[in-house]
Structure formats: C-alpha cells, structure tokens
Scaffold this active site. Structure first.
Site, short mmCIF file in Angstrom:
data_model
loop_
_atom_site.label_atom_id
_atom_site.label_comp_id
_atom_site.label_asym_id
_atom_site.label_seq_id
_atom_site.Cartn_x
_atom_site.Cartn_y
_atom_site.Cartn_z
CE LYS A 38 75.14 49.73 34.74
NZ LYS A 38 75.90 48.87 35.72
NE ARG A 133 75.39 42.39 39.45
CZ ARG A 133 75.45 43.56 39.19
NH1 ARG A 133 74.48 44.41 39.33
NH2 ARG A 133 76.57 44.16 38.58
CE1 TYR A 245 42.56 59.44 38.68
CE2 TYR A 245 44.88 59.92 38.01
CZ TYR A 245 43.75 59.73 37.83
OH TYR A 245 43.61 59.74 36.32
CG MET A 294 50.57 58.05 32.80
SD MET A 294 49.69 57.13 31.65
CE MET A 294 48.92 55.65 32.58
C1 LIG Z 1 76.58 49.47 36.68
C2 LIG Z 1 77.96 48.93 36.57
C3 LIG Z 1 79.08 49.63 36.94
C4 LIG Z 1 78.97 51.01 37.21
O1 LIG Z 1 78.67 51.65 38.34
P1 LIG Z 1 78.27 52.72 39.04
O2 LIG Z 1 77.78 52.43 40.66
O3 LIG Z 1 77.06 53.59 38.44
O4 LIG Z 1 79.20 53.41 38.78
C5 LIG Z 1 80.39 49.18 36.89
N1 LIG Z 1 80.58 47.77 36.78
C6 LIG Z 1 79.60 46.89 36.75
C7 LIG Z 1 79.88 45.36 36.53
C8 LIG Z 1 78.21 47.42 36.67
O5 LIG Z 1 77.24 46.52 36.63
#
Ligand SMILES: *Cc1c(COP(=O)(O)O)cnc(C)c1O
Length: 351
Positions: A38, A133, A245, A294
C-alpha cells in the site's frame, strides 16, 4: 562543482535486499507470506517493488484502495491476487471487476453489497479482534452465516504487535480464535510485528509490510533505501553568526556550513531539525545546523575539507537507517518511508 554535480537528490532502492527481506519473513511465516504494498509500496515505488516481490515468490498482495489495486494489476498482470484492505463501496464496482480485485469486507453491509453485486467473486473478510479500526464484530459475522464459498479468507489486525510484552497481543489472539474457529477458512492475523511474536500468531498466511522495506520491528532486515543529497553551497560563518529560519543555531566558533538540496517537502521532516538530525559522509556525522527548510537543510561540516559543492551526503543508508531518522523526528520508520517526496531521482539496483 565537479562535472557530474547535480541539484537532484537521489533515492536508491536495493531490490535484492528487499527480496531478501521478504524471503526471510516468508520463511519465518512457514512459506505463507503475502506482501503489503500500500501507499506505493511504502513510498518506494510499487511499480518496481511489486514485480520484484512477485519474482521472489509473493502471490498475494495487499493495498489500501481500489485505485492502488488497479495500478498494481497493470504491473503484475493477471496471476497474483490483489486484495483491497479498505473494503468495498458500490461506487467502485467497475474498478474491482475490471481489475479482478479482491475486497477485504469490513462490515456486514459491505459483505451483503459485494455478494449481491458480484456473486461468486472472491473476497476476504476482516473481523475486529480488539483494535477497533476496521472489521466486523461477532454479531455482524454471525448474521452473514453461512458464508458463500467465494469467501477465501478471514483476517484481523494487531494493535500492539511491535510491543511483544503488551497484554493486548494475547487478548487479540484469543478473540481472533474465538471469532474464527470453526469457519473453515484460511486465517491471517500477523503483519511484520505479529510474525515476530511467534508461531501462534502466524495462522495460514501472514501480511508483512514494513519489514520488507527494512524497517522496525524486523531488526534483522537488510537496509533497502539510500537517500543521498548534494551539497549546493558552502560558506564560512564567524562566531556569533546565526543559520537558518528563526536563527535558532548560532556558531560558537568559526564554522563551515554546507547547504544541501532537500527539505521537509522531500520528507525530511521539519521536526527532525530539532531532534538531532544529521547527515553522513564517508561514515562521518554531519550535524544539522538550524531548522529544516522546505527545500534545503544546513549542516555543520566544520573540518571536513573533502566536502565541496556537488558532494553527495547520505541522509538514509548504512550510517543512518529509516528508524534512526524517524527517532530524530519523533516518529516511526513507516512515516519516513511514506513521506519520501516525489522530487528525488530514483534508482533501482538488483532485482
Ligand atoms: C499496513 C498493514 C499491514 C502491514 O503492516 P506492517 O506493520 O507494515 O508489516 C498488514 N495488515 C494490515 C491490515 C495493514 O493495514
């Protein structure tokens, strides 16, 4: 400047290290690991990362959103399973259908909508085992029984897997079992942290993400990312002169300041400036001097005669990994990786 000097900072992704990390996690998972890619493979470029993982043996991939899945299908071709963690919304039906995406159904309403819109099409289910979640509650799941044979797996996610001693791990494990025992479906609970918690957490397949990319809590991982940034100007400052800055850094001795061509717009978080940000050159630590801008960072390179215009200094690499840079910014390696900006020139080695 040397003739090959450039203003472009450079990210190098080591696809061999990446593949080795996935294989190590796969081995720890008893040969059952999928791959989580992802957010553009945690910022490293899914178009190159995912095929490398497929060559290493990954057959099931997870992304968050349908559009990420469609892009991934274009690079992976028809074979691998591509699962969408965010679930299913009817407005996205064409994307799921056209790219053969598998939703992770997170509620009874999503499940009913999918079963009605795409009868017989593969899907996974997520149950909530205590993170609160995503995923369905026990009564929602019960209301869906018996499940259609198109449901291929059931999964859940751990809230505290990076803290092995946390009592929620055992509680989630027990609740996941209670929710899913007897369903007769392949089960998945562990991401990177869960894989390291031991056998009981591994079930039928695992879902590593950050460990593939060289991040904690997979301490044995090989570093995957190098970030090198060119020096674009040097100056000598006298005692009492301030840098950057807010004039937050003042020379207490004659000092040499190098300005490098990356900043918080490139994911070198501004908070790191106050947290001990440093760059490295030939193993030597170059402390940040003043705030991160930046597009620019100023470093104290006093006494480093070898550093001139065009010298590439290392922000991520053998001397400083993603978790060390994260610590300077008060965050986690995941955020460092996914914040890496789009202005870098990118190079892939190995694979
Ligand atoms: C992001 C995610 C993972 C991978 O998690 P890592 O901690 O990066 O290994 C696996 N399962 C779900 C549901 C996630 O949201």
């Amino acid at each position: 400047m040397t003739p090959d000097a450039t203003l472009a900072a450079r990210v190098t992704v080591d696809l061999d290290a990446l593949a080795a990390n996935w294989r190590a996690l796969d081995e720890l998972s008893g040969g059952t690991a999928s791959a989580v890619v992802k957010a553009d493979a945690y910022g490293l470029g899914a178009a190159r990362v995912a095929p490398a993982l497929a060559r290493a043996g990954a057959r099931r991939f997870f992304v968050a959103l349908p559009d990420e899945g469609a892009a991934l299908r274009a690079v992976l071709g028809p074979g691998p399973e591509i699962c969408i963690l965010g679930g299913f919304a009817p407005a996205d039906i064409a994307v799921f259908r056209d790219h053969a995406l598998v939703p992770v159904l997170n509620s009874a309403a999503q499940a009913r909508a999918w079963f009605a819109a795409m009868p017989g099409a593969p899907a996974g289910l997520q149950v909530d085992s205590g993170m609160n979640r995503l995923g369905m509650e026990a009564d929602e799941l019960a209301g869906l029984l018996p499940l259609p044979p198109s449901v291929g797996f059931v999964m859940s996610h751990l809230a505290c897997a990076d803290e092995p001693e946390h009592p929620l791990n055992a509680r989630q494990l027990g609740d996941f079992r209670a929710l899913t025992d007897g369903l007769g479906l392949p089960r998945s609970l562990a991401a990177t942290g869960g894989i390291l918690l031991g056998r009981a957490f591994r079930f039928d397949f695992t879902r590593p993400g950050v460990g593939i990319y060289g991040g904690a809590p997979f301490a044995e991982s090989r570093p995957v990312v190098t970030l090198e940034v060119p020096v674009i100007q040097l100056r000598d400052v006298a005692p009492g002169e301030a840098v950057g800055y807010g004039a937050t850094w003042t020379a207490d001795r004659p000092a040499r300041i190098a300005t490098i061509a990356a900043g918080y717009a490139d994911g070198i978080l501004r908070a790191a400036g106050a947290g001990g940000l440093a760059a490295f050159h030939a193993g030597r630590r170059l402390p940040g001097a003043g705030r991160v801008s930046m597009d620019l960072i100023t470093l104290d390179v006093t006494g480093c005669a070898e550093i001139g215009p065009g010298t590439m200094v290392e922000i991520l690499g053998p001397s400083q990994g993603v978790d060390q840079l994260a610590a300077a910014a008060g965050t986690i390696g995941y955020e460092i990786l996914t914040s890496l900006g789009s202005r870098y020139s990118r190079r892939y080695t190995g694979g």
